[in-house]
Scaffold this motif. Sequence first.
Motif, PDB file in Angstrom:
ATOM      1  N   THR A  95      11.066 -32.886  34.288  1.00 14.13           N
ATOM      2  CA  THR A  95       9.933 -33.218  33.408  1.00 14.13           C
ATOM      3  C   THR A  95      10.360 -34.236  32.355  1.00 14.13           C
ATOM      4  N   LYS A  96      11.544 -34.030  31.772  1.00 21.55           N
ATOM      5  CA  LYS A  96      12.044 -34.968  30.760  1.00 21.55           C
ATOM      6  C   LYS A  96      12.313 -36.344  31.369  1.00 21.55           C
ATOM      7  N   LEU A  97      12.886 -36.365  32.574  1.00 19.64           N
ATOM      8  CA  LEU A  97      13.189 -37.642  33.223  1.00 19.64           C
ATOM      9  C   LEU A  97      11.916 -38.386  33.613  1.00 19.64           C
ATOM     10  N   MET A  98      10.871 -37.655  33.999  1.00 20.12           N
ATOM     11  CA  MET A  98       9.581 -38.295  34.309  1.00 20.12           C
ATOM     12  C   MET A  98       8.947 -38.877  33.050  1.00 20.12           C
ATOM     13  N   ASP A  99       9.093 -38.162  31.923  1.00 21.01           N
ATOM     14  CA  ASP A  99       8.585 -38.681  30.651  1.00 21.01           C
ATOM     15  C   ASP A  99       9.234 -40.029  30.324  1.00 21.01           C
ATOM     16  N   GLU A 100      10.546 -40.123  30.602  1.00 22.76           N
ATOM     17  CA  GLU A 100      11.299 -41.341  30.289  1.00 22.76           C
ATOM     18  C   GLU A 100      10.937 -42.499  31.210  1.00 22.76           C
ATOM     19  N   ASP A 101      10.737 -42.207  32.484  1.00 21.73           N
ATOM     20  CA  ASP A 101      10.665 -43.260  33.499  1.00 21.73           C
ATOM     21  C   ASP A 101       9.374 -43.167  34.307  1.00 21.73           C
ATOM     22  N   PRO A 102       8.393 -44.034  34.044  1.00 24.24           N
ATOM     23  CA  PRO A 102       7.108 -43.959  34.748  1.00 24.24           C
ATOM     24  C   PRO A 102       7.194 -44.312  36.241  1.00 24.24           C
ATOM     25  N   THR A 103       8.329 -44.911  36.690  1.00 24.25           N
ATOM     26  CA  THR A 103       8.452 -45.213  38.124  1.00 24.25           C
ATOM     27  C   THR A 103       9.147 -44.083  38.881  1.00 24.25           C
ATOM     28  N   PHE A 104       9.498 -43.027  38.165  1.00 20.05           N
ATOM     29  CA  PHE A 104      10.111 -41.848  38.803  1.00 20.05           C
ATOM     30  C   PHE A 104       9.061 -40.749  38.915  1.00 20.05           C
ATOM     31  N   ARG A 105       8.839 -40.244  40.107  1.00 17.39           N
ATOM     32  CA  ARG A 105       7.815 -39.224  40.330  1.00 17.39           C
ATOM     33  C   ARG A 105       8.436 -37.980  40.975  1.00 17.39           C
ATOM     34  N   VAL A 106       7.852 -36.835  40.663  1.00 14.24           N
ATOM     35  CA  VAL A 106       8.274 -35.563  41.252  1.00 14.24           C
ATOM     36  C   VAL A 106       7.058 -34.904  41.881  1.00 14.24           C
ATOM     37  N   SER A 107       7.207 -34.451  43.114  1.00 13.61           N
ATOM     38  CA  SER A 107       6.105 -33.758  43.794  1.00 13.61           C
ATOM     39  C   SER A 107       6.683 -32.632  44.635  1.00 13.61           C
ATOM     40  N   THR A 108       5.799 -31.845  45.210  1.00  9.49           N
ATOM     41  CA  THR A 108       6.228 -30.730  46.062  1.00  9.49           C
ATOM     42  C   THR A 108       5.668 -30.928  47.461  1.00  9.49           C
ATOM     43  N   ASP A 109       6.521 -30.829  48.456  1.00  8.22           N
ATOM     44  CA  ASP A 109       6.078 -30.910  49.852  1.00  8.22           C
ATOM     45  C   ASP A 109       5.326 -29.626  50.190  1.00  8.22           C
ATOM     46  N   LYS A 110       4.041 -29.765  50.536  1.00 10.47           N
ATOM     47  CA  LYS A 110       3.196 -28.580  50.742  1.00 10.47           C
ATOM     48  C   LYS A 110       3.675 -27.718  51.909  1.00 10.47           C
ATOM     49  N   GLU A 111       4.242 -28.362  52.944  1.00 14.88           N
ATOM     50  CA  GLU A 111       4.676 -27.584  54.122  1.00 14.88           C
ATOM     51  C   GLU A 111       6.006 -26.885  53.888  1.00 14.88           C
ATOM     52  N   SER A 112       7.002 -27.646  53.374  1.00 15.34           N
ATOM     53  CA  SER A 112       8.346 -27.067  53.239  1.00 15.34           C
ATOM     54  C   SER A 112       8.584 -26.427  51.879  1.00 15.34           C
ATOM     55  N   GLY A 113       7.770 -26.822  50.876  1.00  7.73           N
ATOM     56  CA  GLY A 113       7.992 -26.323  49.526  1.00  7.73           C
ATOM     57  C   GLY A 113       9.111 -27.054  48.797  1.00  7.73           C
ATOM     58  N   ASP A 114       9.695 -28.103  49.432  1.00  9.70           N
ATOM     59  CA  ASP A 114      10.791 -28.861  48.816  1.00  9.70           C
ATOM     60  C   ASP A 114      10.298 -29.636  47.599  1.00  9.70           C
ATOM     61  N   THR A 115      11.204 -29.810  46.635  1.00  7.01           N
ATOM     62  CA  THR A 115      10.928 -30.703  45.509  1.00  7.01           C
ATOM     63  C   THR A 115      11.305 -32.118  45.937  1.00  7.01           C
ATOM     64  N   ILE A 116      10.359 -33.044  45.837  1.00 11.73           N
ATOM     65  CA  ILE A 116      10.575 -34.419  46.295  1.00 11.73           C
ATOM     66  C   ILE A 116      10.665 -35.349  45.084  1.00 11.73           C
ATOM     67  N   LEU A 117      11.758 -36.094  45.000  1.00 15.89           N
ATOM     68  CA  LEU A 117      11.933 -37.097  43.955  1.00 15.89           C
ATOM     69  C   LEU A 117      11.666 -38.469  44.558  1.00 15.89           C
TER      70      LEU A 117
END
Length: 688
Positions: free
Chosen positions: A427-449
């Motif tokens: 969350t802190k790194l996303m606040d710093e960098d607008p070109t960095f995104r974090v999402s969740t893969d709906k099928e696997s549940g993985d955190t995707i950077l």
Amino acid sequence: MAERTLLLDKLRNIGIMAHIDAGKTTTTERILFYAGKKHAIGNVDEGNTTTDWMVQEKERGITITSASISFDWKDCRVNLIDTPGHVDFTVEVERALRVLDGAVAVFDAAAGVEPQSETVWRQANKYNVPRLAFMNKMDKMGADFEMSVKSMVDKLAAKPLVVQYPIGAESEFEGVIDLIEMKAIKWKDDLGIEMEYEDIPENLREKVEELRDEMLTQLADIDDEILQLYLDGEDVPINKIKEVIRRGTIESKFVPVFCGSAFKNKGVQPLMDAIVDYLPSPLDMPPIKGKTPDGEVVERHPSPDEPFCALAFKIMSDPYVGKLTYFRVYSGKLTKGSYVYNSSKNIKERVARLMFMFADKRQDVDYVTAGDIVAGIGLRATTTGNTLSSEDDPIILESIEFPEPVISIAVEPESKNEESKLEAALTKLMDEDPTFRVSTDKESGDTILSGMGELHLEIIIDRLKREFNVQTRVGRPQVAYRETISVPVDAEGKYIRQSGGRGQYGHVRIRFEPLERGKGIVFENKIIGGVIPREYIPAVEAGVREALMVGTLGGYPVVDVKATLYDGSYHEVDSSEMAFKIAASMAVKEALSKGKPKLMEPIMELEITTPEEYMGDIVADLNSKRAQILGFDTRGNARIIKAYAPLGMLFGFATVLRSLSQGRAIYMMKFSHYDEVPENFADKVLNR
């Protein structure tokens, strides 16, 4: 207050921008040394520079995050931002240029304009930032001042104004000739502190007089007084020349060109003089424009007496003080401990502390005023691009646009008890960098950077480990594929539900058409006669945009589609925003099934610099990667290969290139556009 207004004329907010390894950070180090801010000169190779303060910057010898510093020169205060040159961190350049009044473009005199030079130049054009050019590394093997100046014309469509000429080049580089004063400048000691003005060497006099003639001709084009003096064969006063150079620079009529070798401590002080003499103060720039919450266009002038107005352009997590919000003050005054209005989010926030920054060091101040670039503590909800203003006179400035990420990796914490730490750190790194995104893969549940390149994500993982003490397991990189339709289709969505009491009713007819690459999603309302009430149109658009986030081929976002709402119906009692949103998503699903969907992949622009003997092997490897060779060029004794290639084929390319060229070839890669994946490869992607 009056004293601070007067100082606006003596303020310079500038950035240093260039291709990677052109010498930005080295030039900045010399500037700080000569301005008396440092007692010793830092060295990039030794990892002891002021602006490259992050551990990752010291280790790699590159700039990753833009650093803000201030110094005094002559009678002016200069706020300077040293920006990264690597394409993965282009966001740092974008947001710095958005809030700066001027810039120094540094070029490697042996290479001239390089790929990332072009990118940062376009970014500066976008924000109409006046510039100076500094041809650095005149002592380097292959340094060619005239080639470098010509490359500005050929590759940047710039109008250089040569105001200095080098005395010698490569190992024989001795100093510079000032075409304004018509004097040679030489540095007598190793640290470059002792400067001496001498007569122009006889062997260069003819060339220098020719260049001065060209300079005066360019100045005469924009100033009638110089034109008349020039035509009459009279001398043009030096102060008049400087006055017109300043005006022409601020109006972006031309770009004054200087030269030197920052590493060898030659040519930096005249560049510092030029920053003060020719780049604009806040008073020289047009007033900033924005809109009121009602949409009315308003202006703010750089005065402490106008309502407060500032733009937040950078967020940083500081281990000692928490979240730092960098902002540029365009008008008004802000005192620490007071409240400020975030007009972008319609909320009030309290600024607990205000600070001037010197790279990673801080100086607390009681208040800030028009023209200042500062950092604040306490602005918890403010993010990059938000406008801070007076609540009584709110204004919303144009925000900052950032490119979409093109590469992703999956991460997971090494242990379950680190999950919350990972989430907080991301969350802190996303606040710093607008070109960095974090999402969740709906099928696997993985955190995707997701980020701008392999190096970008590599730095993120390294920061997770070192700054936030989070150990992670990382999956292999994934390409950010997209989908689109290839033929126009009409689709209908009708949502009707009756379950006792009030029902649900939404009905839309939408035409979907493919757009040219890079156009994104366009929604057009062509409803006439009120067949769908106006209050439901935003819900239809929201339904379309939300449904296009997931395509039918591989679940990738759909891009480059125009949706035109042209018909439908409603029920006076049962219709609702939710019903129309669902109806719109049903129309999208029908359109995607009928529109012959295609898979799209990110295409990267490559520029490879290699000794000629390795060209054949490198081109053969590129051909195996489905690359499109755009052309070849020569730079000194090296060959340049320009090509487009799919990102999915380029993972590990750095290792392959080192192997093919015995470590002697280098490359630059940046995102260019999305293009259709050939059918046989699309099947592999979708079935893996």
